[in-house]
Design an enzyme around this catalytic site. Structure first.
Site, mmCIF file in Angstrom:
data_model
loop_
_atom_site.group_PDB
_atom_site.id
_atom_site.type_symbol
_atom_site.label_atom_id
_atom_site.label_comp_id
_atom_site.label_asym_id
_atom_site.label_seq_id
_atom_site.Cartn_x
_atom_site.Cartn_y
_atom_site.Cartn_z
ATOM 1 N N ASN A 7 0.864 -1.175 0.000
ATOM 2 C CA ASN A 7 0.000 0.000 0.000
ATOM 3 C C ASN A 7 0.903 1.229 0.000
ATOM 4 O OD1 ASN A 7 -1.884 1.982 0.415
ATOM 5 N ND2 ASN A 7 -2.779 1.076 2.259
ATOM 6 N N ARG A 88 -2.396 -1.977 -3.604
ATOM 7 C CA ARG A 88 -3.675 -1.316 -3.363
ATOM 8 C C ARG A 88 -3.714 -0.057 -4.221
ATOM 9 N NH1 ARG A 88 -5.924 0.888 2.335
ATOM 10 N NH2 ARG A 88 -8.016 1.318 1.613
ATOM 11 N N HIS A 177 -13.083 1.595 0.355
ATOM 12 C CA HIS A 177 -12.921 0.522 1.345
ATOM 13 C C HIS A 177 -13.362 -0.832 0.782
ATOM 14 C CE1 HIS A 177 -13.379 3.704 4.744
ATOM 15 N NE2 HIS A 177 -12.100 3.422 4.578
ATOM 16 N N ARG A 236 -13.425 14.064 8.681
ATOM 17 C CA ARG A 236 -14.204 14.389 7.477
ATOM 18 C C ARG A 236 -15.666 14.606 7.839
ATOM 19 N NH1 ARG A 236 -12.309 9.304 4.156
ATOM 20 N NH2 ARG A 236 -10.071 9.652 4.200
ATOM 21 N N GLU A 379 -7.433 -6.155 4.821
ATOM 22 C CA GLU A 379 -7.350 -5.743 3.414
ATOM 23 C C GLU A 379 -6.116 -6.350 2.749
ATOM 24 O OE1 GLU A 379 -7.779 -1.822 5.152
ATOM 25 O OE2 GLU A 379 -9.121 -1.289 3.513
#
Ligand code: ADP
Length: 391
Positions: A7, A88, A177, A236, A379
């Site tokens: 990643n 990713r 996601h 956020r 992940e």
């Protein structure tokens, strides 16, 4: 067979190396502050954590150190043992509904899609190019955060705006996601013994999104055109009235970029509480009676509950609600607050079972109408599995 799961961010690089198909993690690590001075990296192997300070001029320096560490720790004897590197990649647009082997065409397409993810795709591509040069004999695979959600129907993914915005400019809900929600879909399906189960996956960490899943597919999700949609998150805002933006620009004299930055970095838990984006700090402040922390918590819970209720109807009921990611896996307080608000749906928490952190567990009471689980997401293993599947 050894597979690397990678990643790459603009100044960071995380990796895990797996022995496949056993899915055994051999070594993992993180490189930080690449190209900005003050570089450092940590390596985890055999339960031990090694931290080193080291200037990292660019990603290729980090990858060279990574490879040196693989040799030094006897994880590999030859680079040829690494058969695949899975990357990713945040945005696959409408082009990728699955992971793909990366070739020149894929690089071109992902570069074009940078328009939709200007902060992420270029950084992901730096990772791809660096590993292509450093481990040329391994296949490189792109695993997209958006791909899992490509099964959504138009009714779910379109915004009620001029249709040409979609056809001309790709304005639609993409969702993110995806690797995590896909992992939850598979794992919850296994636990329930039903791959067709209706699942509401709640990935709530610093960023957060919910996903309605049926038959192992994404039916709807809360993030949208960008990851700043849907839920209230650590920093956020999630969904807001778009007209706030020009209004605040006029009032404060801030530029568009500054207001967008406020919505991404200074909103959510941080913005409402004025304290922190980290739910642990909010929980501590709320326990001391801080009113804005309590308000922030209530707003945070309410948004999640609203989405769960929406997805419950959209799916026509649910077999399981799953909590995952930093907050979902660790905060029993958040899980309890949400489950209590879901009582009208017949959801009932087993409070003793809920006393759990980072562990797979059924946390609903036997007479709950919907089963509730904590399932730690993974992940990285999804990236390793997809990469392995191409070899
Ligand atoms: P990211 O979206 O950056 O991948 P994570 O999924 O790692 O984030 O989640 C990080 C967040 O998890 C932290 O900011 C914090 O809010 C939350 N968290 C971690 N541990 C706990 C805990 N014990 N209790 C409550 N919240 C926690």
């Amino acid at each position: 067979m050894k597979i690397l799961s990678v990643n790459a961010g603009s100044s960071s690089l995380k990796f895990q190396m797996y022995e496949m198909p056993e899915e055994k993690v051999l070594i993992s690590g993180t490189f930080e502050r690449i190209g900005i001075g003050g570089g450092m990296y940590t390596i985890k192997i055999n339960g031990e954590k090694i931290k080193k300070e080291q200037e990292l001029a660019d990603h290729s320096v980090a990858v060279k150190i990574l490879i040196d560490e693989l040799f030094a720790n006897n994880v590999i004897e030859s680079l040829d043992e690494i058969k695949g590197v899975g990357h990713r990649i945040v945005h696959g647009g409408e082009k990728y509904a699955k992971s793909v082997v990366i070739d020149d065409d894929v690089i071109k397409t992902v570069t074009e899609l940078s328009d939709l993810a200007p902060l992420h795709n270029p950084a992901n591509l730096i990772g791809v190019k660096t590993f292509m040069e450093s481990i040329p004999n391994a296949i490189q695979v792109g695993c997209f955060d958006t791909a899992f959600h490509q099964t959504m129907e138009k009714c779910e993914f379109l915004y009620p705006v001029p249709y040409e915005w979609y056809t001309e400019y790709g304005v639609r809900k993409y969702g993110f996601h995806g690797m995590s929600h896909n992992y939850i879909a598979k794992r919850a399906g296994e636990i329930l013994g039903n791959p067709n189960a209706k699942i509401i996956s709640c990935h709530i960490g610093n960023g957060g999104s919910l996903c309605a899943i049926a038959d192992g597919k994404s039916i709807d999700t809360s993030m949208g055109f960008t990851p700043n949609a849907g839920l209230m998150m650590g920093s956020r805002s999630g969904d807001i009235d778009s007209t706030l933006i020009p209004f605040i620009m006029n009032k404060t004299g801030k530029s568009l970029d500054e207001v967008i930055n406020d919505l991404n970095k200074k909103s959510g838990y941080l913005g409402v509480s004025g304290i922190s984006s980290d739910s642990r700090d909010i929980e501590d402040a709320a326990a001391e009676g801080n009113e804005r922390a309590i308000l922030a918590q209530n707003m945070y819970y309410e948004k999640i509950v609203n989405y769960i209720a929406e997805y419950y109807l959209e799916l026509g009921g649910a077999d399981a609600i799953v909590f995952t990611a930093g907050v979902g896996e660790n905060s029993k307080l958040t899980r309890k607050a949400i489950c209590d608000k879901l009582a009208p749906l017949g959801v009932k928490l087993d409070e003793e079972a809920n006393n759990v952190r980072g562990e797979e567990k059924l946390i609903s009471a036997p007479d709950s109408t919907v089963k509730v689980y904590v399932i730690p997401t993974d992940e990285e293993v999804m990236i390793a599995r997809d990469t392995y599947s191409f070899i």
